[in-house]
Scaffold this active site. Structure first.
Site, PDB file in Angstrom:
ATOM      1  CB  ILE A 335     -21.675 -18.344  14.437  1.00  0.00           C
ATOM      2  CG1 ILE A 335     -22.223 -17.825  15.585  1.00  0.00           C
ATOM      3  CG2 ILE A 335     -22.636 -19.562  14.060  1.00  0.00           C
ATOM      4  CD1 ILE A 335     -23.558 -17.171  15.475  1.00  0.00           C
ATOM      5  CD  GLU A 336     -19.068 -16.779  10.637  1.00  0.00           C
ATOM      6  OE1 GLU A 336     -19.371 -16.406   9.361  1.00  0.00           O
ATOM      7  OE2 GLU A 336     -19.105 -17.933  11.042  1.00  0.00           O
ATOM      8  CD  GLN A 337     -21.404 -13.523  12.996  1.00  0.00           C
ATOM      9  OE1 GLN A 337     -21.125 -14.848  13.050  1.00  0.00           O
ATOM     10  NE2 GLN A 337     -21.674 -12.996  11.774  1.00  0.00           N
TER      11      GLN A 337
END
Length: 556
Positions: A335-337
């Site tokens: 995920i982008e985080q």
């Protein structure tokens, strides 16, 4: 970018940081300052005490107004927390954000033209902070071309009072790029777990790093003031240097909040921050409903060894299905985080993962995404038009923002958009291998033209991406002229319950087939299901041969 001499005068000359109360810290924010705020939705790395205190002080008539606020992701819990503490008239003059959906009051103020509002991609925002830290003029990237961020469309502007163009189209080496200029930062709010007496900060109980270091460096090198919220204080020199994310040379003021929670839903879950590996059998089971039907059909697109991204919303159910089926170790979810591996959390705390294998700084995760590192991505949609464009950022009376959607959808080799066909009361019940449409939604998500282009079908064709649109009743692909209907759920009438519900003509594949009936049964799909899925689909006769209500004109 020019450095702020007034902010520079506020910095310490030598020694460790100043330890202060939250009220003392927010008193250092001056009217008209540009304030960068770290954190992500659901309380992830959110400097919640500082935000709440700034909102309280302003409400009392003693706080600074006319601020420019900058944040990379959506910050809040959709129930008044996060950025909604600052949703007060006059507090902000301008806000530049990667996402707005976690703070509904602030989003409403955008629609009410209470301040200038911009929405840039989450990856652009995180990478831009790194550019500011390095003293560079801004970020040059392909991300945003052809979308609402492109100045030839909306330039990321969200309302009528926002008129200044902050994004430029430039040409380098015969190719178009977007240029997002640097921003001078006067002050920032960041968060960590532990600070030592010299100001060094570790994030050992946090579920991500985000761009915490970049925010601090960018603010420090702009001549600004770095204010950090932490949970606890350690003796100087006692932190493992490999655990220090923000060095003390970048920290000016520290506010200690012993009540700091890891997330709005958890005081502390060590499986989110890497101190414990949790048994996946304990994860909550995803009930079989219209959302799970979408996730089950979507997950079949993953190949062994794929690097995968999951978006927030209905697409995050892909991780739950994979975990239930025991497939999670056959590919890598990200995920982008900044999370690599593990099972991403669903709902308001999307941004953390159970059992991650790596936690990267967010700008570097987006470097990997933007450079083509993703084999496949699963993203939601609010609107899809007949040309294949997708809108998730602004529709009807809602300002949600793009988050990482633009970066991810522009750069993954395959993109699977996941969502229900209609919204507002839809009840589609999977029973015994068929889908029963008990109640249609009040409005279809398929429209003639999307209200805002968050994903450009034209750009996707130029890049040669493979694009699917998966709903509970039908699957479409992106063809040369727009949407192509390729699959329909068993139990669904293709003419009356799919084609007649669209706002215009779409192409129907000559090889139209039924979605695999096993998806609609409340039984495990089984270990061999994904491997022979394509073979079983290709061996079945065309649905078009068995559905007399399919209009001949629709098949041309």
């Amino acid at each position: 970018m020019t450095k702020s001499t007034t902010a520079r005068a506020r910095r310490r000359v030598r020694g460790g940081p100043r330890f202060a109360s939250a009220r003392e810290a927010v008193a250092m924010v001056r009217p008209g300052d540009t304030l960068a705020i770290g954190g992500s939705g659901g309380g992830l790395l959110e400097p919640d005490l500082l935000l709440r205190t700034l909102g309280e002080v302003y409400r009392e008539g003693n706080g600074p107004g006319g601020l420019t606020l900058v944040h990379t992701t959506g910050i809040g819990d959709r129930e008044g927390g996060g950025m909604d503490h600052l949703a007060q008239r006059g507090l902000a003059r301008r806000i530049i954000a990667g996402n707005w959906g976690m703070a509904p009051r602030m989003s409403q103020m955008v629609l009410d033209n209470e301040f200038e509002a911009y929405n840039f991609p989450q990856g652009v925002m995180s990478q831009l902070l790194r550019e500011i830290a390095g003293g560079r003029p801004g970020l040059v990237t392909h991300v945003g071309l052809g979308t609402f961020c492109d100045p030839r469309k909306e330039g990321g502007r969200l309302n009528a009072v926002t008129t200044e163009d902050l994004v430029q189209v430039i040409e380098l080496n015969g190719r178009e790029w977007l240029f997002y200029p640097s921003i001078n930062l006067d002050v920032c709010f960041i968060r960590g777990t532990t600070v030592d007496e010299d100001g060094n900060i570790s994030l050992e109980e946090e579920g991500a790093n985000l761009e915490t270091l970049s925010v601090a460096q960018a603010t420090r090198n702009s001549g600004g003031l770095v204010i950090a919220q932490v949970k606890q204080v350690a003796q100087a020199g006692s932190l493992d240097p490999r655990s220090v994310v923000v060095p003390g040379i970048c920290v000016d003021v520290v506010v200690v909040n012993p009540e700091q929670r890891q997330l709005v839903t958890h005081d502390y879950n060590p499986a989110f921050s890497g101190q414990l590996r949790q048994s996946l059998s304990r994860l909550e089971k995803f009930p079989l409903d219209q959302r799970k039907v979408v996730a089950r059909r979507a997950v079949s697109e993953i190949h062994d060894g794929d690097v995968v991204n999951l978006g927030v919303g209905i697409a995050d159910g892909v991780a739950s299905v994979a975990a239930e089926e025991g497939w999670s170790d056959r590919f890598t979810l990200t995920i982008e985080q900044g999370l690599v591996g593990g099972v991403p959390a669903r709902g308001v705390i999307f941004g953390v993962a159970t059992n991650p294998v790596a936690i990267l700084d967010q700008p570097y995760q987006f470097d990997f995404y933007d450079g083509g590192g993703l084999d496949i991505a699963f993203l939601g949609f609010a609107q899809v038009d007949l040309a294949g464009n997708v809108n998730v950022s602004k529709f009807g009376s809602r300002v949600v923002g793009t988050g990482g959607f633009v970066n991810i959808s522009q750069n993954a080799a395959t993109v699977v958009f996941c969502g229900t066909f209609s919204a507002g009361g839809l009840r589609a019940l999977p029973v015994d291998g068929r889908l029963h449409l008990d109640a249609e939604g009040r409005h279809t998500k398929f429209v003639e033209n999307v209200e805002q282009v968050t994903f450009s079908a034209e750009q996707a064709r130029l890049r040669g991406q493979r694009i699917l649109y998966v709903t509970e009743r039908a699957v479409f692909t992106l063809g040369e002229n727009g949407l192509v209907l390729t699959e329909v759920a068993p139990g669904i009438d293709v003419q009356t319950q799919v084609l007649d519900q669209l706002p215009g003509h779409v192409e129907v594949s000559a090889d139209l087939v039924e979605v695999e009936p096993a998806i609609f049964r409340d039984l495990p799909l089984g270990p061999a299901w994904r491997e022979d899925f394509r073979a079983r689909v290709e061996s079945r006769p065309s649905v078009g041969q068995r559905l007399p209500l399919l209009a001949p004109s629709a098949r041309k």
